[in-house]
Scaffold this motif. Structure first.
Motif, short mmCIF file in Angstrom:
data_model
loop_
_atom_site.label_atom_id
_atom_site.label_comp_id
_atom_site.label_asym_id
_atom_site.label_seq_id
_atom_site.Cartn_x
_atom_site.Cartn_y
_atom_site.Cartn_z
N TRP A 129 0.81 -1.21 0.00
CA TRP A 129 0.00 0.00 0.00
C TRP A 129 0.85 1.27 0.00
CZ3 TRP A 129 -4.57 -0.42 -1.72
CH2 TRP A 129 -5.32 -1.58 -1.48
N PHE A 131 1.76 3.46 2.34
CA PHE A 131 1.35 4.64 3.11
C PHE A 131 2.50 5.09 4.01
CE2 PHE A 131 -2.83 2.67 2.29
CZ PHE A 131 -3.52 3.77 1.79
N PRO A 134 -1.12 7.88 7.60
CA PRO A 134 -2.53 7.58 7.31
C PRO A 134 -3.17 8.64 6.43
CG PRO A 134 -2.04 7.23 9.62
CD PRO A 134 -0.84 7.89 9.04
N SER A 135 -3.90 8.21 5.41
CA SER A 135 -4.59 9.14 4.50
C SER A 135 -5.80 8.44 3.90
CB SER A 135 -3.65 9.61 3.39
OG SER A 135 -4.36 10.37 2.42
N SER A 138 -6.15 9.15 0.08
CA SER A 138 -5.22 8.33 -0.69
C SER A 138 -5.73 6.90 -0.78
CB SER A 138 -3.83 8.37 -0.05
OG SER A 138 -2.94 7.52 -0.73
N ALA A 139 -6.32 6.40 0.30
CA ALA A 139 -6.86 5.03 0.30
C ALA A 139 -7.98 4.89 -0.72
CB ALA A 139 -7.36 4.68 1.70
N LYS A 142 -6.49 4.72 -4.25
CA LYS A 142 -5.81 3.45 -4.51
C LYS A 142 -6.81 2.33 -4.77
CE LYS A 142 -1.67 4.76 -1.93
NZ LYS A 142 -0.81 4.54 -0.76
N ALA A 162 -0.42 2.27 9.41
CA ALA A 162 -0.79 3.38 8.52
C ALA A 162 -1.90 2.97 7.56
CB ALA A 162 0.44 3.85 7.74
N ALA A 163 -1.81 1.76 7.01
CA ALA A 163 -2.85 1.29 6.10
C ALA A 163 -4.17 1.06 6.85
CB ALA A 163 -2.41 0.00 5.41
N SER A 166 -5.80 4.30 7.44
CA SER A 166 -6.25 4.93 6.19
C SER A 166 -7.59 4.39 5.73
CB SER A 166 -5.19 4.70 5.10
OG SER A 166 -3.97 5.30 5.43
#
Length: 205
Positions: A129, A131, A134-135, A138-139, A142, A162-163, A166
């Motif tokens: 992923w 990352f 965390p966003s 963005s997730a 993707k 982080a994933a 997210s």
């Protein structure tokens, strides 16, 4: 063996990975999947429901009227289940709804669910992923690039914080560590997205 494409974050193919036929290529056993999912949902129930019996309802210590001579029915307590405000006969009591399910049955159900998703071409594998922080925005991008729509189950390697952060704000996306993968979450998802590392943990006969 069935091969599935490994994609990058732009959705382009970067190779293929072979899916173990013992995990992703068996004939799904619907009866076992049903039993395991039923047991999973039953285990979620808190079982704290409770009604009061006539011995637990407040009041009713004396006979409401004498036995004979009033013309009315005979009663010994106003807390009888026959009375409004009285106790409940045969009502629910605290209990555990957990069902004992053999480990072999759980494994067969999970393999059946994964095989069903693989046969329907609903298994997606992404390299990683990527990352840095965390966003959620963005997730979303993707997932769109991977073509993962509907209810999505994202399977991650343990510790990918982080994933996890997210994806957790997306209402139709659920994340799990590879060692937490279970039949119910696979079956309620339209698409199962693995990272290459997470798939390696599951893709073993």
């Amino acid at each position: 063996m069935v091969a599935v494409a490994v994609r990058d974050l732009a959705g382009a193919e970067r190779g293929t990975v072979e899916l173990a036929p013992d995990v992703f290529g068996i004939e799904p056993n619907e009866a076992v999947m049903h039993q395991v999912v039923t047991a999973q949902l039953a285990a979620r129930r808190s079982g704290t429901h409770k009604t009061k019996t006539r011995s637990e309802v407040r009041g009713g210590g004396g006979k409401p009227w004498r036995q004979k001579g009033t013309g009315r029915s005979r009663h010994g307590s106003i807390r009888s289940p026959l009375w409004r405000g009285g106790g409940i006969a045969h009502g629910p009591r605290p209990r555990s709804y957990a069902q004992a399910t053999p480990k072999k049955m759980k494994r067969l159900a999970l393999r059946s669910a994964l095989s069903d998703r693989a046969a329907a071409d609903r298994i997606v594998v992404v390299e990683e992923w990527g990352f840095d922080a965390p966003s959620t925005a963005s997730a979303v991008r993707k997932l769109e690039a991977l073509g993962a729509v509907g209810r999505v189950l994202v399977v991650l390697e343990r510790g990918d914080t982080a994933a996890t952060k997210s994806f957790r704000n997306l209402p139709r996306v659920h994340t799990l560590a590879a060692d937490q993968l279970n039949t119910y979450d696979v079956l309620v998802s339209d698409v199962v997205v693995f990272t290459a590392a997470a798939l390696a943990e599951v893709n073993r006969p």
